[in-house]
Design a protein around this motif. Structure first.
Motif, PDB file in Angstrom:
ATOM      1  N   SER A 256      41.224  38.025  45.355  1.00  0.00           N
ATOM      2  CA  SER A 256      41.624  39.211  44.576  1.00  0.00           C
ATOM      3  C   SER A 256      41.893  40.367  45.519  1.00  0.00           C
ATOM      4  O   SER A 256      42.851  41.125  45.347  1.00  0.00           O
ATOM      5  N   GLY A 257      41.035  40.477  46.510  1.00  0.00           N
ATOM      6  CA  GLY A 257      41.199  41.544  47.497  1.00  0.00           C
ATOM      7  C   GLY A 257      42.496  41.402  48.254  1.00  0.00           C
ATOM      8  O   GLY A 257      43.186  42.380  48.532  1.00  0.00           O
ATOM      9  N   LEU A 258      42.862  40.164  48.595  1.00  0.00           N
ATOM     10  CA  LEU A 258      44.128  39.927  49.295  1.00  0.00           C
ATOM     11  C   LEU A 258      45.299  40.379  48.435  1.00  0.00           C
ATOM     12  O   LEU A 258      46.235  41.021  48.911  1.00  0.00           O
ATOM     13  N   ILE A 259      45.228  40.062  47.140  1.00  0.00           N
ATOM     14  CA  ILE A 259      46.312  40.443  46.226  1.00  0.00           C
ATOM     15  C   ILE A 259      46.376  41.962  46.103  1.00  0.00           C
ATOM     16  O   ILE A 259      47.450  42.569  46.174  1.00  0.00           O
ATOM     17  N   ALA A 260      45.211  42.582  45.923  1.00  0.00           N
ATOM     18  CA  ALA A 260      45.179  44.048  45.826  1.00  0.00           C
ATOM     19  C   ALA A 260      45.790  44.658  47.088  1.00  0.00           C
ATOM     20  O   ALA A 260      46.584  45.591  47.037  1.00  0.00           O
ATOM     21  N   HIS A 261      45.432  44.105  48.222  1.00  0.00           N
ATOM     22  CA  HIS A 261      45.840  44.677  49.507  1.00  0.00           C
ATOM     23  C   HIS A 261      47.304  44.375  49.839  1.00  0.00           C
ATOM     24  O   HIS A 261      48.098  45.275  50.086  1.00  0.00           O
ATOM     25  N   LYS A 292      43.995  45.509  31.640  1.00  0.00           N
ATOM     26  CA  LYS A 292      42.650  45.214  32.149  1.00  0.00           C
ATOM     27  C   LYS A 292      42.503  45.594  33.624  1.00  0.00           C
ATOM     28  O   LYS A 292      41.419  45.531  34.170  1.00  0.00           O
ATOM     29  N   VAL A 293      43.632  45.961  34.266  1.00  0.00           N
ATOM     30  CA  VAL A 293      43.630  46.139  35.723  1.00  0.00           C
ATOM     31  C   VAL A 293      43.459  47.596  36.124  1.00  0.00           C
ATOM     32  O   VAL A 293      44.175  48.482  35.662  1.00  0.00           O
ATOM     33  N   GLY A 294      42.487  47.810  37.015  1.00  0.00           N
ATOM     34  CA  GLY A 294      42.343  49.088  37.707  1.00  0.00           C
ATOM     35  C   GLY A 294      42.268  48.786  39.191  1.00  0.00           C
ATOM     36  O   GLY A 294      41.830  47.713  39.597  1.00  0.00           O
ATOM     37  N   MET A 295      42.742  49.708  40.015  1.00  0.00           N
ATOM     38  CA  MET A 295      42.716  49.468  41.461  1.00  0.00           C
ATOM     39  C   MET A 295      42.462  50.771  42.202  1.00  0.00           C
ATOM     40  O   MET A 295      43.046  51.801  41.881  1.00  0.00           O
ATOM     41  N   HIS A 296      41.577  50.684  43.184  1.00  0.00           N
ATOM     42  CA  HIS A 296      41.211  51.842  43.998  1.00  0.00           C
ATOM     43  C   HIS A 296      41.597  51.612  45.442  1.00  0.00           C
ATOM     44  O   HIS A 296      41.617  50.490  45.933  1.00  0.00           O
ATOM     45  N   ASP A 297      41.821  52.724  46.128  1.00  0.00           N
ATOM     46  CA  ASP A 297      41.789  52.703  47.583  1.00  0.00           C
ATOM     47  C   ASP A 297      41.219  54.046  48.036  1.00  0.00           C
ATOM     48  O   ASP A 297      41.527  55.080  47.448  1.00  0.00           O
ATOM     49  N   GLY A 298      40.413  54.014  49.077  1.00  0.00           N
ATOM     50  CA  GLY A 298      39.976  55.288  49.630  1.00  0.00           C
ATOM     51  C   GLY A 298      38.804  55.163  50.569  1.00  0.00           C
ATOM     52  O   GLY A 298      37.988  54.244  50.453  1.00  0.00           O
ATOM     53  N   ALA A 299      38.726  56.122  51.481  1.00  0.00           N
ATOM     54  CA  ALA A 299      37.596  56.165  52.410  1.00  0.00           C
ATOM     55  C   ALA A 299      36.299  56.435  51.660  1.00  0.00           C
ATOM     56  O   ALA A 299      35.221  56.020  52.103  1.00  0.00           O
ATOM     57  N   THR A 300      36.411  57.097  50.504  1.00  0.00           N
ATOM     58  CA  THR A 300      35.192  57.364  49.734  1.00  0.00           C
ATOM     59  C   THR A 300      35.107  56.496  48.484  1.00  0.00           C
ATOM     60  O   THR A 300      34.232  56.681  47.654  1.00  0.00           O
ATOM     61  N   ALA A 301      36.019  55.528  48.348  1.00  0.00           N
ATOM     62  CA  ALA A 301      36.013  54.668  47.160  1.00  0.00           C
ATOM     63  C   ALA A 301      34.896  53.644  47.212  1.00  0.00           C
ATOM     64  O   ALA A 301      34.466  53.117  46.187  1.00  0.00           O
ATOM     65  N   ILE A 316      40.680  64.979  55.007  1.00  0.00           N
ATOM     66  CA  ILE A 316      39.429  64.478  54.442  1.00  0.00           C
ATOM     67  C   ILE A 316      39.718  63.261  53.552  1.00  0.00           C
ATOM     68  O   ILE A 316      40.665  63.274  52.749  1.00  0.00           O
ATOM     69  N   GLY A 317      38.906  62.228  53.685  1.00  0.00           N
ATOM     70  CA  GLY A 317      39.088  61.001  52.915  1.00  0.00           C
ATOM     71  C   GLY A 317      38.830  61.200  51.437  1.00  0.00           C
ATOM     72  O   GLY A 317      38.071  62.094  51.034  1.00  0.00           O
ATOM     73  N   THR A 318      39.462  60.369  50.620  1.00  0.00           N
ATOM     74  CA  THR A 318      39.339  60.500  49.169  1.00  0.00           C
ATOM     75  C   THR A 318      39.170  59.127  48.523  1.00  0.00           C
ATOM     76  O   THR A 318      39.122  58.110  49.207  1.00  0.00           O
ATOM     77  N   ASP A 319      39.082  59.121  47.215  1.00  0.00           N
ATOM     78  CA  ASP A 319      39.096  57.889  46.421  1.00  0.00           C
ATOM     79  C   ASP A 319      40.316  57.994  45.518  1.00  0.00           C
ATOM     80  O   ASP A 319      40.361  58.853  44.635  1.00  0.00           O
ATOM     81  N   THR A 320      41.322  57.175  45.765  1.00  0.00           N
ATOM     82  CA  THR A 320      42.565  57.251  44.998  1.00  0.00           C
ATOM     83  C   THR A 320      42.571  56.148  43.944  1.00  0.00           C
ATOM     84  O   THR A 320      42.410  54.967  44.273  1.00  0.00           O
ATOM     85  N   MET A 321      42.744  56.557  42.678  1.00  0.00           N
ATOM     86  CA  MET A 321      42.865  55.580  41.600  1.00  0.00           C
ATOM     87  C   MET A 321      44.336  55.181  41.555  1.00  0.00           C
ATOM     88  O   MET A 321      45.183  55.928  41.071  1.00  0.00           O
ATOM     89  N   ILE A 322      44.664  54.051  42.095  1.00  0.00           N
ATOM     90  CA  ILE A 322      46.064  53.658  42.233  1.00  0.00           C
ATOM     91  C   ILE A 322      46.611  53.130  40.908  1.00  0.00           C
ATOM     92  O   ILE A 322      47.678  53.517  40.453  1.00  0.00           O
ATOM     93  N   ILE A 323      45.862  52.211  40.319  1.00  0.00           N
ATOM     94  CA  ILE A 323      46.249  51.680  39.009  1.00  0.00           C
ATOM     95  C   ILE A 323      45.104  51.959  38.042  1.00  0.00           C
ATOM     96  O   ILE A 323      43.943  51.704  38.355  1.00  0.00           O
ATOM     97  N   GLU A 324      45.468  52.481  36.872  1.00  0.00           N
ATOM     98  CA  GLU A 324      44.452  52.745  35.853  1.00  0.00           C
ATOM     99  C   GLU A 324      44.931  52.136  34.551  1.00  0.00           C
ATOM    100  O   GLU A 324      46.025  52.478  34.081  1.00  0.00           O
TER     101      GLU A 324
END
Lengths: 477, 433
Positions: A256-261, A292-301, A316-324
């Motif tokens: 799943s991580g590979l697909i997200a990435h 059903k899909v949500g996806m995050h990326d971030g240094a603080t995620a 400064i690093g953030t938590d980005t909600m890419i897919i909600e």
């Protein structure tokens, strides 16, 4: 818990770097200096040899970025003291003036950027780990790894080799610019157990990764996974290639991580938007996945190997909600792409090292958890596969193609695992088709940060990936 | 710095030997979006890679421990002394069979004669820019972005056996992304071009070929899943496929048991009915960024036949693993040449086939011999008609495919590889798009 220490060398040299920055600011309206002193050790043990070395990613050096009047120029170097300030300034002038003028003389235009407008920030992040690397000596670590190797080799006749690798990395960075004064120091560790087995002409390998913002306590996690590695090698030796086609698939957290990435994360790196290389730019605020899909990326995620206070451009690093809920909400960016696109910077400007350019890069990337149970996901499949782990993947931001190679798959017929194994498994297809077909998402999320992410085939940075188990329709071959 | 290191190393009586590799790199880098400059960079770094050796005996057997560490030019003597002490301590726990280090008899046999290494990079940058954009003239199919890296490497290797060798080389890298808007959807293809000389014609040709292929990709169709259709690899995937033989001829992999190659025996256990591989390693290959007169041990390199008609004649054997296997030492060489086949590609293409021109990412897993990837541009021929295709994927295994493999008579160089331009393979699974 023990506090990690910021590099004494960086603390010592900081005043001189500020001097250098101030001198450069007499000529250049924006100046930043990233200084890095990162140390690491790599311990590798296998059946017939042992190796010990500095981590291949250990680095000590500086990168200066200046505004050259139209855009940005950079110079990387690794030898500095106060007496060399004039020399460094000369090098910057060659880069930001002489080289540029030579290029302009050939009729090449440069892209305009505004001057980076920063708010004043002064911050420090010093992390903690359970066991500092220096609290366990080299000999003890090597002996522990050698013991794991011996233990692995004893457990099965099919093994050609069993390897235990451990890497610890203590990162220290300071960033100073017109308005920023930032520092951070943290430790991440990686480890692998790798088993290589053979039956006749058939040689296969499997590995189990371990990672985190951890110190030597990571070594304690390894022994319990020896049997799993060996069992997977045995499965791979009995595997057959799949019958190509479209199937119901369940992807384990690693896959799943590979697909997200690969399939999606790279596609929303916004330096690709600037270059008009990202299909995602046309799909902002549109459905790209099932709800059903949500996806995050971030240094603080998440707290994993790519968690930090600031990126390599001082953002400064953030938590980005890419897919909600299946809707593409945001991309991630570096500071120059953010300025070009007039969006908030997300703190994803990363360099492979102080020697390389910063690009928009992922940090900790994962699908969010859901509400389903793995058993129910398996029971729901008439004919398909539970796909586990991966060996590689490649991005396609322009056309949203997927290429991933899963390590193996377990056949499911009428809701039950049959015991048949397929390998290797190439997953291809169109990203939105796969994401929109996600119909079940498990609760628990797992992340792993042992690998390195490339942009194309270069610029390798540390990232973590993961997610829950997901059920989807996928094309495999 | 080397003199300081040598002094401190000689003062430490705990060591059995040492090696220092000094590497200085100067670079200039340009980053383009279309034909406009997005950023430029320069770099000046010098690093010292120090290896400490510590010998010991156990039960009458000799062992050699080692530890590799990076010395920064900013370090003072006290810091370096500590690093040496720590490395010596660590090396005492690294128990490997004893092996020698290179002796001072290493003499230069050939030196890369690169014009790029002799150039002032500021002066040649415009020539490279001209070469990159000369064939970028079509509004519909063009370079989306490109990145140029020019590096000069000055390398010096010294060790406790009085070895002292040095050389200068250049490394060039050009990353290209081409785009085409001709079809219903914009498409792109990607290529990395590596080189070491000022061969501007080579750059122009690579750019032209990539743009032409991207234009072709914009009008591709899909194909169904099928078996029994031969695959013809071309481009980078040929090199990737043949790197299997490099892995399995490597002395370290033989010592580790990963490779079962034996001198004077066939590299493949099963009988080969097709073309057999003849492979030579070549330290000095024109325009290869991997050319060098010495390896990282300081061992002098020379051309060596590794495989001859499928028979292993030598291992690719650096000093340590060559000693373990008691075979001829070749040193570590990255450049390799594979002998061409006997048939022109026109003959290989007489029957139906699928030619894979560009992959997303061709993967050859050398341990298992599994290979494959998603095809971004291919040509499908059914015996009568040709179709440009995209989106299908192939998987195969070299143990099955190499039995009846055909190498083209035509040859090509891709950086450190020189050899057949095409390879025809059977027994491949094709998953349709």
């Amino acid at each position: 818990m023990s506090k990690v220490e910021l590099s004494p060398y960086l603390s010592l040299i900081k005043e001189d770097l500020v001097l250098l920055k101030n001198r450069l600011q007499e000529k250049y309206s924006y100046v930043s200096i990233l200084a890095v002193d990162s140390r690491g050790k790599k311990y590798s043990c296998q059946r017939n040899s042992t190796d010990f070395s500095d981590s291949p990613f250990a680095e000590k050096g500086f990168v200066i970025r200046v505004y050259n009047g139209k855009g940005y120029s950079e110079h990387s170097f690794n030898y500095f003291n106060k007496n060399l300030i004039s020399n460094i300034i000369s090098e910057i002038d060659i880069c930001a003036e002489k080289d540029l003028n030579r290029i302009k003389d050939e009729g090449i235009n440069t892209i305009n950027y505004p001057v980076i407008n920063e708010e004043k920030i002064e911050k420090e992040f010093i992390d903690e780990v359970k066991i500092l690397p220096e609290e366990i000596d080299t000999g003890t670590k090597l002996k522990r790894l050698q013991k794991l190797v011996k233990s692995g080799m004893k457990r099965s006749d099919i093994l050609v080799d069993f390897r235990a690798i451990y890497e610890e990395y203590h990162l220290s960075k300071i960033f100073i610019s017109n308005n920023k004064n930032l520092s951070q120091s943290y430790i991440w560790s990686n480890a692998y157990l790798l088993g290589i087995g053979r039956k006749g002409n058939n040689t296969q390998y499997s590995f189990e990764p371990f990672s985190g913002l951890k110190g030597a306590e990571l070594l304690d996690e390894m022994e319990s996974k020896i049997d799993k590695v060996i069992e997977t090698v045995k499965l791979l030796l009995s595997a057959e290639p799949p019958e190509p086609g479209e199937y119901e698939i369940i992807c384990n957290p690693a896959l799943s991580g590979l697909i997200a990435h690969e399939a999606f994360g790279h596609g929303v790196e916004m330096d690709m938007y600037v270059k008009n290389r990202a299909k995602a730019a046309e799909y902002m605020n549109k459905a790209v996945a099932s709800e059903k899909v949500g996806m995050h990326d971030g240094a603080t995620a998440a707290r994993e190997v790519s968690s930090y206070l600031f990126d390599d451009e001082g953002t400064i690093g953030t938590d980005t909600m890419i897919i909600e809920n299946g809707i593409l909400k945001k991309g991630m960016n570096d500071i120059l792409s953010a300025m070009k696109l007039n969006v908030e910077p997300t703190g994803n400007g990363k360099r492979e090292s102080f020697e390389r350019k910063a690009y928009t890069r992922m940090t900790n990337t994962f699908f969010s958890g859901g509400k389903d149970k793995l058993d129910d996901m398996i029971k729901s499949i008439k004919k398909g596969y539970l796909l586990e782990d991966y060996s590689s993947g490649m991005e396609d931001p322009k056309n949203w193609g997927i290429q991933g190679v899963a390590s193996h798959g377990r056949e499911i017929i009428d809701g039950k695992l049959t015991g048949k194994i397929i390998a290797p498994v190439i997953i291809t297809g169109y990203v939105p088709d796969l994401l929109k077909s996600i119909s079940m998402v498990s609760e628990e999320i797992e992340l792993s940060g042992t690998g390195y992410c490339g942009k194309g085939h270069k610029e390798f940075v540390k990232t973590s990936t993961g997610g829950p188990y997901i059920k989807a329709i996928g094309r495999i071959g | 710095m080397i003199d300081i290191l040598k002094k401190l190393l000689s003062e430490n009586s705990n060591l059995s030997g040492w090696k220092i590799i000094e590497k200085s790199i100067e670079s200039k880098e340009l980053f383009f979006i279309k034909q406009e400059l997005d950023m430029n960079r320069t770099k000046t770094v010098t690093k010292y890679h120090l290896t400490i050796y510590k010998d010991f005996e156990e039960d009458g057997e000799k062992y050699r421990g080692s530890a590799n560490t990076l010395i920064s030019p900013t370090m003072d003597e006290a810091e370096i002394e500590k690093k040496i002490e720590d490395s010596a301590f660590a090396a005492s726990f690294v128990k490997n069979k004893w092996y020698p280090i290179a002796d001072s008899k290493s003499k230069k046999i050939s030196e890369p004669t690169s014009n790029l290494a002799k150039s002032d990079f500021t002066q040649v940058l415009p020539n490279f820019i001209k070469a990159i954009f000369e064939n970028d003239i079509d509004e519909k199919s063009f370079l989306n972005s490109s990145e140029l890296f020019l590096e000069k490497h000055s390398v010096r290797i010294v060790n406790s056996n009085s070895l002292d060798v040095s050389y200068i080389k250049s490394k060039g890298l050009l990353e290209l992304v081409a785009q085409s808007n001709l079809g219903s959807e914009e498409v792109e293809l990607f290529r990395i071009v590596e080189f070491s000389d000022t061969d501007y014609e080579y750059i122009k040709q690579e750019v032209k070929e990539l743009i032409d292929q991207t234009r072709d990709r914009s009008i591709t169709e899909s194909i169904p899943t099928q078996k029994e259709l031969p695959i013809i690899l071309s481009g980078e995937s040929v090199k990737g496929f043949l790197e299997y033989y490099i892995t399995h001829s490597n002395a370290k992999n033989v010592y580790d048991g990963i490779s079962r190659a034996k001198i004077d025996k066939p590299i493949h256990e099963d009988e080969i009915v097709g073309d057999k591989i003849s492979l030579t390693i070549i330290p000095n290959l024109y325009n290869s960024s991997e050319s060098a007169p010495f390896d990282s041990d300081g061992y002098t390199l020379k051309d060596t036949v590794i495989l001859d008609e499928g028979i292993v004649k030598n291992y690719i054997a650096p000093l340590r693993y060559g000693t373990y296997l008691d075979c001829d030492i070749t040193g570590s060489v990255s450049n390799f040449e594979v002998k061409a086949g006997y048939k022109p590609v026109s003959e290989l293409k007489k029957e139906p086939y699928l030619e894979a021109i560009a992959f997303s990412d061709f993967q050859m897993e050398p341990m298992s011999g599994d290979f494959g990837g998603e095809i971004r541009l291919g040509i499908w021929f059914d015996g009568k008609n040709y179709k440009k295709v995209s989106g299908c994927s192939i998987t195969g295994n070299i143990h099955k495919s190499a039995l009846d493999m055909r190498l083209s008579k035509e040859t090509k160089q891709i950086n450190n590889y020189k050899g057949p331009s095409y390879i025809k393979l059977k027994n491949i699974n094709i998953a349709g798009s």
